[in-house]
Design a protein around this motif. Sequence first.
Motif, short mmCIF file in Angstrom:
data_model
loop_
_atom_site.label_atom_id
_atom_site.label_comp_id
_atom_site.label_asym_id
_atom_site.label_seq_id
_atom_site.Cartn_x
_atom_site.Cartn_y
_atom_site.Cartn_z
N GLU A 183 -11.03 8.80 -1.81
CA GLU A 183 -11.00 8.60 -0.37
C GLU A 183 -9.61 8.35 0.16
O GLU A 183 -9.43 8.08 1.35
CB GLU A 183 -11.88 7.40 0.00
N LEU A 184 -8.61 8.43 -0.70
CA LEU A 184 -7.26 8.15 -0.24
C LEU A 184 -6.76 9.28 0.64
O LEU A 184 -6.70 10.44 0.23
CB LEU A 184 -6.32 7.97 -1.44
N THR A 185 -6.40 8.93 1.88
CA THR A 185 -5.87 9.96 2.76
C THR A 185 -4.57 9.52 3.43
O THR A 185 -3.98 10.29 4.17
CB THR A 185 -6.87 10.28 3.89
N GLU A 186 -4.17 8.30 3.17
CA GLU A 186 -3.03 7.76 3.92
C GLU A 186 -2.25 6.81 3.03
O GLU A 186 -2.84 6.07 2.24
CB GLU A 186 -3.59 6.99 5.13
N VAL A 187 -0.93 6.82 3.14
CA VAL A 187 -0.11 5.87 2.38
C VAL A 187 0.84 5.15 3.32
O VAL A 187 1.11 5.60 4.44
CB VAL A 187 0.70 6.57 1.26
N ILE A 188 1.35 4.04 2.84
CA ILE A 188 2.35 3.27 3.58
C ILE A 188 3.71 3.93 3.37
O ILE A 188 4.07 4.27 2.25
CB ILE A 188 2.41 1.82 3.07
N THR A 189 4.44 4.12 4.44
CA THR A 189 5.72 4.80 4.30
C THR A 189 6.92 3.90 4.55
O THR A 189 8.00 4.14 4.02
CB THR A 189 5.81 6.01 5.26
N ALA A 190 6.76 2.85 5.37
CA ALA A 190 7.88 1.93 5.62
C ALA A 190 7.32 0.63 6.17
O ALA A 190 6.22 0.60 6.73
CB ALA A 190 8.88 2.53 6.62
N ALA A 191 8.09 -0.45 6.02
CA ALA A 191 7.63 -1.74 6.53
C ALA A 191 8.84 -2.60 6.89
O ALA A 191 9.91 -2.48 6.26
CB ALA A 191 6.78 -2.46 5.48
N GLU A 192 8.67 -3.46 7.89
CA GLU A 192 9.78 -4.32 8.28
C GLU A 192 9.28 -5.58 8.97
O GLU A 192 8.29 -5.55 9.71
CB GLU A 192 10.73 -3.58 9.24
N PHE A 193 9.96 -6.68 8.72
CA PHE A 193 9.65 -7.92 9.41
C PHE A 193 10.24 -7.91 10.82
O PHE A 193 11.28 -7.29 11.07
CB PHE A 193 10.26 -9.12 8.66
N HIS A 194 9.58 -8.65 11.70
CA HIS A 194 10.13 -8.85 13.04
C HIS A 194 11.43 -9.64 12.90
O HIS A 194 11.52 -10.54 12.08
CB HIS A 194 9.11 -9.62 13.89
N PRO A 195 12.43 -9.32 13.72
CA PRO A 195 13.72 -10.01 13.54
C PRO A 195 13.70 -11.50 13.88
O PRO A 195 14.57 -12.25 13.44
CB PRO A 195 14.67 -9.26 14.49
N HIS A 196 12.73 -11.93 14.69
CA HIS A 196 12.72 -13.34 15.08
C HIS A 196 11.44 -14.08 14.70
O HIS A 196 11.46 -15.26 14.44
CB HIS A 196 12.89 -13.47 16.61
N HIS A 197 10.32 -13.37 14.72
CA HIS A 197 9.04 -14.03 14.44
C HIS A 197 8.70 -13.84 12.97
O HIS A 197 8.36 -12.76 12.54
CB HIS A 197 7.93 -13.44 15.31
N CYS A 198 8.79 -14.93 12.23
CA CYS A 198 8.65 -14.80 10.78
C CYS A 198 7.23 -14.51 10.32
O CYS A 198 6.98 -14.30 9.15
CB CYS A 198 9.19 -16.05 10.08
N ASN A 199 6.28 -14.55 11.26
CA ASN A 199 4.91 -14.25 10.88
C ASN A 199 4.52 -12.80 11.16
O ASN A 199 3.43 -12.37 10.81
CB ASN A 199 3.96 -15.17 11.65
N THR A 200 5.38 -12.05 11.78
CA THR A 200 5.04 -10.71 12.26
C THR A 200 5.78 -9.64 11.50
O THR A 200 6.98 -9.77 11.22
CB THR A 200 5.39 -10.58 13.76
N PHE A 201 5.07 -8.58 11.16
CA PHE A 201 5.73 -7.44 10.55
C PHE A 201 4.99 -6.18 10.94
O PHE A 201 3.86 -6.23 11.45
CB PHE A 201 5.80 -7.57 9.02
N VAL A 202 5.63 -5.04 10.73
CA VAL A 202 4.99 -3.75 11.00
C VAL A 202 5.06 -2.89 9.74
O VAL A 202 5.94 -3.07 8.90
CB VAL A 202 5.66 -2.96 12.15
N TYR A 203 4.10 -1.97 9.63
CA TYR A 203 4.23 -0.94 8.61
C TYR A 203 3.73 0.38 9.16
O TYR A 203 2.81 0.42 9.97
CB TYR A 203 3.54 -1.34 7.30
N SER A 204 4.36 1.44 8.69
CA SER A 204 4.04 2.77 9.18
C SER A 204 3.30 3.54 8.10
O SER A 204 3.31 3.15 6.92
CB SER A 204 5.33 3.53 9.54
N SER A 205 2.66 4.64 8.51
CA SER A 205 1.85 5.40 7.55
C SER A 205 2.20 6.87 7.57
O SER A 205 2.91 7.37 8.45
CB SER A 205 0.36 5.23 7.88
N SER A 206 1.64 7.56 6.60
CA SER A 206 1.86 9.00 6.49
C SER A 206 1.09 9.77 7.55
O SER A 206 1.26 10.98 7.67
CB SER A 206 1.45 9.48 5.09
#
Lengths: 454, 242
Positions: free
Chosen positions: A231-254
């Motif tokens: 069932e794999l159709t998507e992978v994580i391609t990049a990730a980064e923490f928010h520059p100021h909020h230490c609890n927040t981050f984003v990640y992108s997908s294929s």
Amino acid sequence: MERRKREKGKERRKKGKKTGGRAGREEETKRKPRADIISTVEFNHTGELLATGDKGGRVVIFQREQESKNQVHRRGEYNVYSTFQSHEPEFDYLKSLEIEEKINKIRWLPQQNAAYFLLSTNDKTVKLWKVSERDKRPEGYNLKDEEGRLRDPATITTLRVPVLRPMDLMVEATPRRVFANAHTYHINSISVNSDYETYMSADDLRINLWNFEITNQSFNIVDIKPANMEELTEVITAAEFHPHHCNTFVYSSSKGTIRLCDMRASALCDRHTKFFEEPEDPSNRSFFSEIISSISDVKFSHSGRYIMTRDYLTVKVWDLNMENRPIETYQVHDYLRSKLCSLYENDCIFDKFECVWNGSDSVIMTGSYNNFFRMFDRNTKRDVTLEASRENSKPRAILKPRKVCVGGKRRKDEISVDSLDFSKKILHTAWHPSENIIAVAATNNLYIFQDKVN
Amino acid sequence: MMLSKGLKRKREEEEEEEPEKEALAVDTWWLDPRLPAVAQAPPAVPSNSLLDLSVLKLHHSLRQSEPDLRHLVLLVNTLRRIQASMEPEATLPSVPSPPEAPGVAADSLLASSDAALSASMASLLEDLSHIEGLSQAPQPLVDEGPPGRPSGGAPPGLGALDLLGPATGCLLDDELKGLFEDIDTSMYDSELWAPASEGLKPGPEDGPGKEEGLELDEAQLDYLLDVLVGTQALERPPGPGR
């Protein structure tokens, strides 16, 4: 913008006034030809240092020269500060696999004392390196002579206090932490948290949170591996923490989506707080739609209000408060849209370009083919194409804007789409945190451009 | 690197895969009018060569010692998309040549030899998965831990073995095989394929310019088959290195 060019190329291997790092072997003569291909470029938080990682597992750090009052015209240039072997090729005997030593990413820690710290990672292992200067040497030991040999205690008749004497400056790089065995898949991103105590590492399917002090344990905060790999159709391609909020981050997908997660919501951030996706444009649909929508890089703006994503043909700026579409879309090389089949055949369509913000978040930059890189001014909406190559610009010359001719009559200085060299790709670039200095990696050459000094 | 306008690329050039793409200098463009990229609006139905190319890429990717998962997933999704749009043709007679192939001999031979490759890959992986099942060690894997809890870096007492997947490696991983299980390559299945069959091996006459690629595949497949049969000691198979 006008540019003064300072080319590094193979010069970066030469040692400057300071000797190279003592950690790691100097294997310049034995390196394979492709080991010098630069795989990551990153300024530190002050812009004083610029680190590059290459395919051969080596890290080269440049330092900006102090500006002298006498030579105002000669603004601080970057010279080699330290060179060390960060990662070695490893062989996984159980799986019969070779683990590449290529450095995928380097991230600096903010400076807290005289030493510099950076994280470097290959596909599987993250390392924390300490880079420090030594300009004094203790002399006058009682039990050792000047060469370091032990003295016969019977011959010691007096005692003296050792003193520190100045010596030629030496820059040492030592591995302080090794964070291993936490990733089954290939690490594509690392990001230092704004708390400066933790960082994350992301591979194709999982993101782990580490504490800098603890190497034998990490927290898994994102896991998108399906129970059934069919069932794999998507992978994580990049990730980064928010520059100021230490609890927040984003990640992108294929699949061209970005998820913003809040670590306060739950221990495992499988449910996103926000989901950014632009609906597909039906007029542009093709068999390659998904591949070209795959996000290759995601970066928060310095302000923390926006994120920028890079897919194959465009750069997009998203407002964190608007999930259904980006607020700005910039065409990097739209003339390639009609060539997607060829680019699929030669695998170029899978190339992963990075993107960067300038210090004030007003200009964004990304690379392209033929050693071209592009800059977009978000305020004036103007854009420029520049080229990083020895043939086309001499040192100290001002870079000339380039133009790709799409069809019809080609003007004298234009380059036709069919003449582009797709082996010359600029995947990695970096922008000084506060000044208009950029670093552009063109295969195995590093170019540093600065604003023209009037 | 100039485009040679007006020249149709020869068939064999399509099949050459460049594993070292970083040093690749693209010196030819496809001007094949059959391909969707040339037309402004992509046709609803992909050409056969696009399907062939995708299948070939998938095989090549799987042959890597450690496949790039992103590359693989994108390929698989693209292949599914292509196959989905070719659905109506799936009911037409299959072996050995696809119905709408132009009357070029190379095309049908290409299809059947690719069929051989597909079928051999599928059967190999099935056989290997049986072996995996026999020899699979208990796996207290790092990645199977409960979500949100600390997952071990190198917990004391567990050796490296426990942190890794099945001993046979990523390429032969049961999981990865599952990735393309739903891809229907039945229209390429050729009953000619039998390990002992001499006549099957696509010789040099089967497709202009395909010799190199196919012979390499044949050598690797033969080797793997020998391993299965147990006539050879297990050693790291030769192949395109990194």
